[in-house]
Structure formats: C-alpha cells, structure tokens
Design a protein around this motif. Structure first.
Motif, PDB file in Angstrom:
ATOM      1  N   ILE A 187       0.836  -1.209   0.000  1.00 13.62           N
ATOM      2  CA  ILE A 187       0.000   0.000   0.000  1.00 13.62           C
ATOM      3  C   ILE A 187       0.867   1.254   0.000  1.00 13.62           C
ATOM      4  O   ILE A 187       0.586   2.228  -0.709  1.00 13.62           O
ATOM      5  N   LEU A 188       1.940   1.236   0.785  1.00 14.50           N
ATOM      6  CA  LEU A 188       2.835   2.400   0.818  1.00 14.50           C
ATOM      7  C   LEU A 188       3.467   2.641  -0.553  1.00 14.50           C
ATOM      8  O   LEU A 188       3.534   3.780  -1.033  1.00 14.50           O
ATOM      9  N   LEU A 189       3.927   1.566  -1.192  1.00  6.12           N
ATOM     10  CA  LEU A 189       4.552   1.706  -2.507  1.00  6.12           C
ATOM     11  C   LEU A 189       3.555   2.231  -3.536  1.00  6.12           C
ATOM     12  O   LEU A 189       3.873   3.121  -4.337  1.00  6.12           O
ATOM     13  N   LEU A 190       2.338   1.704  -3.533  1.00  2.00           N
ATOM     14  CA  LEU A 190       1.306   2.191  -4.449  1.00  2.00           C
ATOM     15  C   LEU A 190       0.971   3.654  -4.196  1.00  2.00           C
ATOM     16  O   LEU A 190       0.513   4.362  -5.102  1.00  2.00           O
ATOM     17  N   SER A 191       1.220   4.096  -2.974  1.00  2.00           N
ATOM     18  CA  SER A 191       0.928   5.486  -2.600  1.00  2.00           C
ATOM     19  C   SER A 191       2.084   6.428  -2.882  1.00  2.00           C
ATOM     20  O   SER A 191       1.991   7.629  -2.608  1.00  2.00           O
ATOM     21  N   GLY A 192       3.198   5.874  -3.382  1.00  2.00           N
ATOM     22  CA  GLY A 192       4.341   6.718  -3.706  1.00  2.00           C
ATOM     23  C   GLY A 192       5.334   6.880  -2.584  1.00  2.00           C
ATOM     24  O   GLY A 192       6.157   7.797  -2.599  1.00  2.00           O
ATOM     25  N   ILE A 193       5.281   5.981  -1.595  1.00  4.71           N
ATOM     26  CA  ILE A 193       6.217   6.026  -0.470  1.00  4.71           C
ATOM     27  C   ILE A 193       7.102   4.788  -0.550  1.00  4.71           C
ATOM     28  O   ILE A 193       6.616   3.661  -0.402  1.00  4.71           O
ATOM     29  N   GLY A 194       8.389   4.986  -0.815  1.00  2.00           N
ATOM     30  CA  GLY A 194       9.285   3.850  -0.948  1.00  2.00           C
ATOM     31  C   GLY A 194      10.552   4.221  -1.687  1.00  2.00           C
ATOM     32  O   GLY A 194      10.842   5.416  -1.881  1.00  2.00           O
ATOM     33  N   PRO A 195      11.335   3.228  -2.121  1.00  3.60           N
ATOM     34  CA  PRO A 195      12.583   3.501  -2.842  1.00  3.60           C
ATOM     35  C   PRO A 195      12.298   4.227  -4.166  1.00  3.60           C
ATOM     36  O   PRO A 195      11.499   3.769  -4.980  1.00  3.60           O
ATOM     37  N   GLU A 196      12.947   5.340  -4.363  1.00  3.35           N
ATOM     38  CA  GLU A 196      12.670   6.180  -5.536  1.00  3.35           C
ATOM     39  C   GLU A 196      12.860   5.421  -6.841  1.00  3.35           C
ATOM     40  O   GLU A 196      12.044   5.541  -7.774  1.00  3.35           O
ATOM     41  N   ALA A 197      13.922   4.631  -6.958  1.00  2.00           N
ATOM     42  CA  ALA A 197      14.202   3.927  -8.209  1.00  2.00           C
ATOM     43  C   ALA A 197      13.087   2.941  -8.545  1.00  2.00           C
ATOM     44  O   ALA A 197      12.676   2.827  -9.714  1.00  2.00           O
ATOM     45  N   HIS A 198      12.585   2.207  -7.549  1.00  2.00           N
ATOM     46  CA  HIS A 198      11.513   1.237  -7.802  1.00  2.00           C
ATOM     47  C   HIS A 198      10.233   1.951  -8.212  1.00  2.00           C
ATOM     48  O   HIS A 198       9.544   1.526  -9.156  1.00  2.00           O
ATOM     49  N   LEU A 199       9.890   3.041  -7.530  1.00  2.00           N
ATOM     50  CA  LEU A 199       8.676   3.786  -7.876  1.00  2.00           C
ATOM     51  C   LEU A 199       8.785   4.361  -9.283  1.00  2.00           C
ATOM     52  O   LEU A 199       7.824   4.319 -10.065  1.00  2.00           O
ATOM     53  N   ALA A 200       9.972   4.887  -9.623  1.00  2.00           N
ATOM     54  CA  ALA A 200      10.167   5.475 -10.947  1.00  2.00           C
ATOM     55  C   ALA A 200      10.035   4.428 -12.052  1.00  2.00           C
ATOM     56  O   ALA A 200       9.547   4.716 -13.143  1.00  2.00           O
ATOM     57  N   SER A 201      10.450   3.189 -11.767  1.00  2.00           N
ATOM     58  CA  SER A 201      10.371   2.134 -12.784  1.00  2.00           C
ATOM     59  C   SER A 201       8.931   1.811 -13.146  1.00  2.00           C
ATOM     60  O   SER A 201       8.667   1.250 -14.215  1.00  2.00           O
ATOM     61  N   LEU A 202       7.993   2.160 -12.275  1.00  6.71           N
ATOM     62  CA  LEU A 202       6.570   1.925 -12.534  1.00  6.71           C
ATOM     63  C   LEU A 202       5.821   3.227 -12.785  1.00  6.71           C
ATOM     64  O   LEU A 202       4.583   3.243 -12.828  1.00  6.71           O
ATOM     65  N   ALA A 203       6.574   4.323 -12.922  1.00 11.17           N
ATOM     66  CA  ALA A 203       5.992   5.648 -13.186  1.00 11.17           C
ATOM     67  C   ALA A 203       5.022   6.075 -12.088  1.00 11.17           C
ATOM     68  O   ALA A 203       4.012   6.737 -12.349  1.00 11.17           O
ATOM     69  N   ILE A 204       5.334   5.714 -10.843  1.00 10.23           N
ATOM     70  CA  ILE A 204       4.534   6.147  -9.700  1.00 10.23           C
ATOM     71  C   ILE A 204       5.146   7.431  -9.138  1.00 10.23           C
ATOM     72  O   ILE A 204       6.340   7.452  -8.812  1.00 10.23           O
ATOM     73  N   PRO A 205       4.375   8.517  -9.053  1.00  6.25           N
ATOM     74  CA  PRO A 205       4.920   9.763  -8.500  1.00  6.25           C
ATOM     75  C   PRO A 205       5.459   9.559  -7.091  1.00  6.25           C
ATOM     76  O   PRO A 205       4.787   8.970  -6.237  1.00  6.25           O
ATOM     77  N   VAL A 206       6.663  10.036  -6.837  1.00  2.00           N
ATOM     78  CA  VAL A 206       7.305   9.832  -5.543  1.00  2.00           C
ATOM     79  C   VAL A 206       6.801  10.879  -4.549  1.00  2.00           C
ATOM     80  O   VAL A 206       6.997  12.078  -4.728  1.00  2.00           O
ATOM     81  N   GLN A 207       6.122  10.408  -3.506  1.00  2.00           N
ATOM     82  CA  GLN A 207       5.669  11.292  -2.429  1.00  2.00           C
ATOM     83  C   GLN A 207       6.716  11.378  -1.330  1.00  2.00           C
ATOM     84  O   GLN A 207       6.851  12.409  -0.678  1.00  2.00           O
ATOM     85  N   ALA A 208       7.441  10.273  -1.118  1.00  2.00           N
ATOM     86  CA  ALA A 208       8.502  10.247  -0.109  1.00  2.00           C
ATOM     87  C   ALA A 208       9.497   9.161  -0.494  1.00  2.00           C
ATOM     88  O   ALA A 208       9.114   7.996  -0.627  1.00  2.00           O
ATOM     89  N   ASN A 209      10.749   9.552  -0.697  1.00  2.00           N
ATOM     90  CA  ASN A 209      11.790   8.577  -1.027  1.00  2.00           C
ATOM     91  C   ASN A 209      12.268   7.907   0.254  1.00  2.00           C
ATOM     92  O   ASN A 209      13.064   8.463   1.010  1.00  2.00           O
ATOM     93  N   ASN A 210      11.736   6.719   0.503  1.00  2.00           N
ATOM     94  CA  ASN A 210      12.068   5.977   1.730  1.00  2.00           C
ATOM     95  C   ASN A 210      12.578   4.595   1.337  1.00  2.00           C
ATOM     96  O   ASN A 210      11.800   3.686   1.055  1.00  2.00           O
ATOM     97  N   PRO A 211      13.907   4.426   1.275  1.00  2.00           N
ATOM     98  CA  PRO A 211      14.484   3.145   0.835  1.00  2.00           C
ATOM     99  C   PRO A 211      14.115   1.961   1.717  1.00  2.00           C
ATOM    100  O   PRO A 211      14.240   0.806   1.298  1.00  2.00           O
ATOM    101  N   GLY A 212      13.659   2.205   2.950  1.00  2.00           N
ATOM    102  CA  GLY A 212      13.367   1.104   3.863  1.00  2.00           C
ATOM    103  C   GLY A 212      12.056   0.399   3.590  1.00  2.00           C
ATOM    104  O   GLY A 212      11.853  -0.731   4.056  1.00  2.00           O
ATOM    105  N   VAL A 213      11.153   1.045   2.832  1.00  2.00           N
ATOM    106  CA  VAL A 213       9.845   0.428   2.579  1.00  2.00           C
ATOM    107  C   VAL A 213      10.018  -0.784   1.654  1.00  2.00           C
ATOM    108  O   VAL A 213      10.593  -0.687   0.578  1.00  2.00           O
ATOM    109  N   GLY A 214       9.522  -1.925   2.098  1.00  2.00           N
ATOM    110  CA  GLY A 214       9.610  -3.139   1.295  1.00  2.00           C
ATOM    111  C   GLY A 214      10.939  -3.855   1.381  1.00  2.00           C
ATOM    112  O   GLY A 214      11.179  -4.817   0.657  1.00  2.00           O
ATOM    113  N   THR A 215      11.809  -3.419   2.279  1.00  2.00           N
ATOM    114  CA  THR A 215      13.091  -4.101   2.472  1.00  2.00           C
ATOM    115  C   THR A 215      13.164  -4.626   3.909  1.00  2.00           C
ATOM    116  O   THR A 215      12.349  -4.282   4.753  1.00  2.00           O
ATOM    117  N   GLY A 216      14.141  -5.467   4.164  1.00  2.00           N
ATOM    118  CA  GLY A 216      14.324  -5.985   5.524  1.00  2.00           C
ATOM    119  C   GLY A 216      13.354  -7.078   5.905  1.00  2.00           C
ATOM    120  O   GLY A 216      13.169  -7.362   7.096  1.00  2.00           O
TER     121      GLY A 216
END
Length: 371
Positions: free
Chosen positions: A163-192
């Motif tokens: 849900i966070l990634l779909l909302s534009g919160i997550g690693p900038e490179a991954h969001l950009a690869s799906l053309a999702i506007p980046v609301q917050a570049n947070n590399p920790g979302v979806g990792t660990g």
C-alpha cells in the motif's frame, strides 16, 4: 493474530535492550498490558509431549522452566516446557476478539467490512484520504479525512509495504520504474523482510499416537539454542496429529490470489484433499509421524516486497531471500547435528522410528564430505 499456533513469545530480552530505540521498561509494560487483555493460558506438555521434553533433557539441553510450570516471559537459552498461548479453552484469541469485540457498542467506533484499501491519497506531504473499494464493486472511492485525522496503516508485513509503494512512499528507483509519482523517497519500505526458515526431519513414530498425545497445540517442547556464532535457533518437536485438519487449508493457500482461484479452484481442491485425508488408511498413516526441527529465529538474510504493477489487485512480488546470506546456512549446518543428538537419546529410541527425510542418504553424504 489468526495465524500460527497461538504461541505467545516475547522474544529475547537482550534484543529489546540492545537493538530497540525505546526504553525497556516501557516495552515490558506494553507486553504486560497486552497479555492482561488477552488472558493468555499456559499449556504444559502432555502425552507424547512429555516424551519430547525428556528427549531434549537427555540430549543435554538445560531446563529453564520456571518453578510451578509457569512459562518464562522472555526467551532464554534452554528448554521451556511451559508454553504461553493466545487461547481460552478451545478458542483462539485474536486481536479482534481481545480488543475490538468488547467495544463494538462504542459510538466512536465505526467499522467498514468488505473494504479493501488500495492506496493512500497524499497532498503536500500529508495523508488526506484513503482510496478504497467496497464489497464486490469494481469502482473505487476516496474516503476524505479531516484536518486533524491520523492514519495508522496496519495491513501486515506483506500488504502494508504494498500500500505504501502504491501510494508513492518507498525507494525512488523502484517507484520510478513503474511511473509512480514519488511522495517520499524511503528506501526502507519493502526491504528488511525476515522469516524464520524451518529445517525439519520427518520420522515415523514407534508408538501409536492418539488424541491424548497432543496438548492441543502439537508443539511439545522448545529449546532456544545459542550457537558459537551467537544467532538464535529454536529446537522443536511436533507430531502430525493435526495434519489432516491443516492440509486442506495449507495446500490450497497459493490459489487464494485471483477470483477464480479463490471462489472456484480452491474450494473444489479443498474438498478433494479433505476427502483423501479423512480416508481411514491415509489419516492413520499421516498422523503416525513426528518432526524434529530447527527454526532460524534470528536470520542474517533479508528479503523484499516489491510491486508487480501499479494495479492494486495484483499480488506483490515477495522475495523472502532465504539463505541469501551464507552465514544462515552455516548456522543451520552447525546446529543440524543437534537434531540427531535428540533422536539418538534413550527416550527417542522408544518413540522415534525411521527417518523419512532427509534420511540416511544425507548422513552418508555428510560423512563422506567430512572424510
């Protein structure tokens, strides 16, 4: 929650003291508050469980069970025969039954069922709404939030990152690869992502098991073993008495993703598996075995959660990353001999028969490699 075996373990005290940013006294108080609300029960070994505990004792694992058979609060190195469980009688206690059901009559509480959260609506760095789909309606709507509203996203270890990634919160490179506007570049979302990998040997039982041999959980002994590399491994012994009941749910779970799988394929396959499992010869055979296993409770390896597409209906891409760090394999290899030490004890000779998996081929290969 509604998964696992109702076991309640606080974890290792040292982990909270050394690795968490909060004061330990507040963590301890929070645990106690939750436990009081849930009214946890202590379950003692019964039937074959008593034999399982004795196997561990004879293998040289020290007993850390508190006097009077009271379960220890924090995981310790050693054998704890008393297990705390989130259940009352024969009923499982879930967060819903413990915390929500008692306040259903509160006028300040509103519950929307059959409501799927698709993404958060973010404006100027603040969540102003939640995009949802209600019931079977394919259309979505946005629930607008007031200026003072707060949002707590609590959709689990797999869906919260989605849900966070779909909302534009997550690693900038991954969001950009799906053309999702980046609301917050947070590399920790979806990792660990961490999961406790299990390594289990399957063995036939020498003695015939019946319903009296289970303590209602199927888990009959725990031992938290610390190896030379200081990573936690949990040793457990479990019979297979409940497998015929669990198999239809577990084996068909992968079909739950799509509408056809969820509403047609899975119900049909569950019915077939139930029919097979409850044939007396199959049911009796399946129930007459015991597993002795290791759980890697503190892995080095980390996995990821990523989006397959921008469609909220698509399942996320889950990479558990099992054994991606070679140190985890070393830890499991170091402790694997503990399983054979347990099954070679005098008590195990009474209960545990032929090893079905991995079997003598593994031991032969291991001995040859050592030579």
């Amino acid at each position: 929650g509604n998964l696992c075996a109702t076991l309640w373990l606080r974890g290792r005290k040292e982990d909270y003291e050394e690795n968490w940013p909060w004061d330990f006294s507040r963590i301890d108080a929070s645990f106690k508050s939750v436990e009081d609300a849930m009214g946890l029960e202590t379950v003692l070994p019964a039937g074959s469980g008593e034999a399982s505990v004795e196997m561990m004792r004879q293998a040289g694992i020290r007993d850390v069970t508190a006097p009077g058979g009271v379960a220890t609060l924090y995981v310790q190195e050693g054998l704890d025969t008393a297990v705390r469980c989130s259940k009352r009688g024969a009923s499982r206690i879930s967060p819903w039954t413990a915390f929500i059901q008692p306040i259903l009559g509160n006028t300040r509480l509103k519950i929307r069922d059959r409501c799927a959260v698709r993404r958060l609506v973010i404006e100027q760095g603040r969540v102003t709404g939640i995009e949802v789909r209600i019931g079977g309606d394919k259309r979505t709507r946005v629930v607008q939030l007031g200026p003072k509203a707060e949002v707590i996203l609590c959709a689990g270890a797999l869906i919260s990152p989605k849900i966070l990634l779909l909302s534009g919160i997550g690693p900038e490179a991954h969001l950009a690869s799906l053309a999702i506007p980046v609301q917050a570049n947070n590399p920790g979302v979806g990792t660990g992502l961490q999961d406790h990998l299990l390594l289990v040997t399957a063995n036939l039982c020498r003695k015939k098991l019946d319903a009296s041999d289970t303590n209602g959980l199927g888990f009959h002994g725990f031992a938290h073993v610390e190896g030379r590399r200081l990573r936690g491994v949990q040793l457990l012994i479990k019979d297979t008495w409940d497998v015929p009941d669990m198999a239809p749910e577990v084996l068909t779970a992968p079909l739950s993703g799509g509408w056809i799988g969820r509403n047609i394929l899975r119900p049909v396959l569950k019915t077939v598996i139930k029919g097979v499992m409850f044939l007396p010869p199959v049911k009796n055979l399946v129930r007459q075995s015991v597993g002795i296993g290791l759980a890697l409770t503190d892995p080095y390896s980390r996995g990821t959660i990523r989006l397959a597409s921008t469609d909220p209906d698509d399942a996320p891409l889950i990479d558990p990353g099992y054994l991606s760090d070679e140190r985890d394999l070393q830890v499991l290899e170091e402790h694997f001999d503990v399983l054979h030490t347990v099954r070679e004890t005098k008590k195990a000779q009474e209960w545990v028969g032929m090893e079905l998996q991995p079997g003598p081929i593994y031991r032969f290969a291991r001995t040859g490699a050592a030579l």
